[in-house]
Design an enzyme around this catalytic site. Structure first.
Site, mmCIF file in Angstrom:
data_model
loop_
_atom_site.group_PDB
_atom_site.id
_atom_site.type_symbol
_atom_site.label_atom_id
_atom_site.label_comp_id
_atom_site.label_asym_id
_atom_site.label_seq_id
_atom_site.Cartn_x
_atom_site.Cartn_y
_atom_site.Cartn_z
ATOM 1 N N ALA A 275 47.466 39.295 54.828
ATOM 2 C CA ALA A 275 48.262 40.073 53.885
ATOM 3 C C ALA A 275 48.213 41.509 54.384
ATOM 4 O O ALA A 275 47.157 41.969 54.823
ATOM 5 C CB ALA A 275 47.638 39.983 52.494
ATOM 6 N N HIS B 148 44.513 45.043 45.145
ATOM 7 C CA HIS B 148 44.284 43.688 45.655
ATOM 8 C C HIS B 148 44.988 42.627 44.789
ATOM 9 O O HIS B 148 45.406 41.587 45.292
ATOM 10 C CB HIS B 148 42.777 43.422 45.736
ATOM 11 C CG HIS B 148 42.411 42.193 46.504
ATOM 12 N ND1 HIS B 148 42.851 41.950 47.794
ATOM 13 C CD2 HIS B 148 41.645 41.116 46.177
ATOM 14 C CE1 HIS B 148 42.370 40.779 48.218
ATOM 15 N NE2 HIS B 148 41.641 40.252 47.250
ATOM 16 N N MET C 249 43.318 45.001 57.176
ATOM 17 C CA MET C 249 41.876 45.190 57.448
ATOM 18 C C MET C 249 41.290 43.980 58.163
ATOM 19 O O MET C 249 40.103 43.677 58.005
ATOM 20 C CB MET C 249 41.126 45.427 56.124
ATOM 21 C CG MET C 249 41.725 46.501 55.238
ATOM 22 S SD MET C 249 40.955 46.507 53.610
ATOM 23 C CE MET C 249 42.115 47.503 52.661
ATOM 24 N N SER C 250 42.125 43.268 58.917
ATOM 25 C CA SER C 250 41.602 42.035 59.531
ATOM 26 C C SER C 250 42.355 41.712 60.816
ATOM 27 O O SER C 250 43.008 42.574 61.411
ATOM 28 C CB SER C 250 41.754 40.864 58.552
ATOM 29 O OG SER C 250 43.120 40.503 58.425
ATOM 30 N N SER D 191 44.356 36.746 52.850
ATOM 31 C CA SER D 191 44.149 36.934 51.402
ATOM 32 C C SER D 191 45.262 36.263 50.610
ATOM 33 O O SER D 191 46.448 36.528 50.850
ATOM 34 C CB SER D 191 44.157 38.431 51.058
ATOM 35 O OG SER D 191 42.970 39.038 51.452
ATOM 36 N N ASN E 130 52.716 44.402 49.905
ATOM 37 C CA ASN E 130 52.963 45.671 49.192
ATOM 38 C C ASN E 130 53.532 46.658 50.203
ATOM 39 O O ASN E 130 53.391 46.454 51.407
ATOM 40 C CB ASN E 130 51.652 46.213 48.601
ATOM 41 C CG ASN E 130 50.564 46.367 49.649
ATOM 42 O OD1 ASN E 130 50.054 45.379 50.177
ATOM 43 N ND2 ASN E 130 50.223 47.597 49.968
ATOM 44 N N HIS F 295 39.448 34.475 49.086
ATOM 45 C CA HIS F 295 38.955 33.848 50.328
ATOM 46 C C HIS F 295 37.889 32.823 49.927
ATOM 47 O O HIS F 295 36.743 33.171 49.637
ATOM 48 C CB HIS F 295 38.358 34.898 51.284
ATOM 49 C CG HIS F 295 39.392 35.823 51.853
ATOM 50 N ND1 HIS F 295 39.951 35.632 53.099
ATOM 51 C CD2 HIS F 295 39.988 36.912 51.337
ATOM 52 C CE1 HIS F 295 40.839 36.590 53.319
ATOM 53 N NE2 HIS F 295 40.882 37.381 52.271
ATOM 54 N N TYR G 221 34.581 45.419 56.294
ATOM 55 C CA TYR G 221 34.097 46.132 55.104
ATOM 56 C C TYR G 221 33.116 45.313 54.269
ATOM 57 O O TYR G 221 32.476 45.833 53.361
ATOM 58 C CB TYR G 221 35.289 46.595 54.241
ATOM 59 C CG TYR G 221 36.162 45.484 53.703
ATOM 60 C CD1 TYR G 221 35.753 44.699 52.632
ATOM 61 C CD2 TYR G 221 37.400 45.208 54.269
ATOM 62 C CE1 TYR G 221 36.555 43.675 52.144
ATOM 63 C CE2 TYR G 221 38.202 44.202 53.789
ATOM 64 C CZ TYR G 221 37.778 43.428 52.729
ATOM 65 O OH TYR G 221 38.566 42.415 52.251
ATOM 66 N N GLU G 222 32.987 44.010 54.585
ATOM 67 C CA GLU G 222 31.998 43.207 53.859
ATOM 68 C C GLU G 222 30.580 43.535 54.328
ATOM 69 O O GLU G 222 29.606 43.082 53.732
ATOM 70 C CB GLU G 222 32.301 41.718 54.025
ATOM 71 C CG GLU G 222 33.588 41.299 53.325
ATOM 72 C CD GLU G 222 33.976 39.864 53.596
ATOM 73 O OE1 GLU G 222 33.383 38.962 52.995
ATOM 74 O OE2 GLU G 222 34.886 39.633 54.433
ATOM 75 N N HIS H 23 35.562 40.231 56.891
ATOM 76 C CA HIS H 23 36.119 41.552 57.188
ATOM 77 C C HIS H 23 34.985 42.530 57.481
ATOM 78 O O HIS H 23 33.885 42.391 56.940
ATOM 79 C CB HIS H 23 36.912 42.086 55.985
ATOM 80 C CG HIS H 23 37.956 41.146 55.449
ATOM 81 N ND1 HIS H 23 37.649 40.103 54.607
ATOM 82 C CD2 HIS H 23 39.297 41.093 55.652
ATOM 83 C CE1 HIS H 23 38.762 39.439 54.293
ATOM 84 N NE2 HIS H 23 39.777 40.020 54.919
#
Ligand SMILES: O=P(O)(O)O[C@H]1O[C@H](CO)[C@@H](O)[C@H]1O
Ligand SMILES: Nc1nc2[nH]cnc2c(=O)[nH]1
Length: 335
Positions: free
Chosen positions: A162, A303, A265-266, A79, A289, A110, A134-135, A132
């Site tokens: 990230a 995000h 998440m990846s 990201s 973060n 992306h 979650y997509e 990902h």
């Protein structure tokens, strides 16, 4: 976008309780595809859909027919880190929507392009945008590009992401060399290798204790020191969660107790598939973060902050990646 939700079950009177397909035992175990409303035995179920070896090969051959570039290094941009692809010279680029069998990027930050080109003279292929869980894509589909990389001739994969920092010594902007991972969705059976194994890609039970190439980790440390990045170059354990919600405070505390240094998440699914088919892996997290661990904190993960930190550290990430790539030999050694 095709989303397929499957439920593994067995007849109530059967000797086995509902189980994962990797341990088939009861005759009456079946797969119920909730989207299509169809039922099939574990053996019959079309696990990979249009992602069989032959389909991956067709995609790779399609790409190889469009360019003379024969990449030995594959890069995945995290990201806000899509600028890595812009480093490539003599680019030949494809929008994901034009590549047979490729999913589409749906996440801001992306771009959705596969870029071939040279980095410091080395032929590379770069995913400017990843997929990902979650997509909504099946896990096998989000990792499809790793198999395409393999069939294109890629030997080494450089993966970036990230991530939120859990290690209390980490600061926003730190770059973490990933030395290991925790596949939390995998604990619940969500592993990209679930389903019948095609030996042409790799073995049924791939080892993961050597997932992250130690020579490349050391090389990156050396390169990072040479570049003067010692103050913000770290190493650690990355944990993948399903997302898209960020972690609660209790979840962050739990992950910290488990020894996780950064959460995202990846990456992990890609690493598993890349290692399964014998590519070696080097991976970096940009700490965009810091995970919120304190109930008095007013911080909120978002995000926009992730993308913003990506922009701020883009130049150093790019220099580190290109310097590592520069020293990777085609035969997988490094100089
Ligand atoms: O892992 P990458 O793709 O870098 O993206 C990370 O950033 C996004 C959240 O801001 C999530 O998708 C997380 O996985
Ligand atoms: N899960 C997760 N993913 C991220 N990606 C970037 N930052 C974060 C984070 O704090 N948590």
């Amino acid at each position: 976008m095709t989303t397929v939700k499957v439920v593994i079950s067995s007849a109530p009177s059967g000797p086995c309780s509902p189980r994962l397909p990797s341990v088939p035992c009861a005759q009456e175990s079946f797969v119920f595809d909730e989207m299509k409303g169809t039922k099939a035995t574990i053996e019959e179920y079309d696990w990979l859909g249009d992602l069989s070896y032959e389909d991956c090969k067709a995609t790779a051959d399609w790409l190889l027919a469009q360019t003379d570039m024969r990449p030995t290094v594959g890069i995945v941009c995290g990201s806000g880190l899509g600028g890595l692809a812009d480093l490539l010279k003599d680019q030949v680029a494809f929008n994901y929507k034009d590549i047979p069998n490729f999913p589409q990027s749906t996440v801001h930050g992306h771009a959705g392009r596969l870029v071939f080109g040279t980095m410091k003279g080395k032929p590379c292929v770069c995913m400017q945008g990843r997929f990902h869980l979650y997509e909504g894509y099946p896990i096998q589909r989000i990792t499809l590009p790793m198999r395409i990389f393999k069939l294109l001739g890629v030997q080494t994969v450089v993966i970036t992401n990230a991530a939120g920092g859990l290690n209390q010594d980490f600061k926003v902007g730190d770059i973490m060399i990933i030395k290991d991972h925790i596949n939390l969705p995998g604990f619940a059976g969500n592993n990209p290798l679930v389903g019948p194994n095609d030996e042409r890609f790799g073995v049924r039970f791939p080892c993961m204790s050597d997932a992250y190439d130690r020579d490349l980790q050391q090389l990156a440390m050396e390169v990072g020191q040479e570049l003067g990045y010692g103050d913000f170059l770290k190493e650690g354990v990355y944990c993948v969660l399903g997302g898209p919600s960020f972690e609660t405070i209790a979840e962050c505390r739990m992950l910290h107790m488990l020894g996780v240094d950064a959460v995202g998440m990846s990456t992990v699914h890609e690493v598993i598939v890349a290692r399964h088919c014998g590519m070696r892996v080097f991976a970096l997290s940009l700490i965009t973060n810091l995970a919120v661990m304190d109930y008095d904190s007013e911080e909120k993960a978002n995000h926009e902050e992730v993308l913003q930190t990506g922009k701020q550290r883009a130049e150093q990430m790019e220099r580190l990646v290109s310097s590592v790539v520069n020293r990777i030999e085609p035969n997988n050694n490094y100089i």
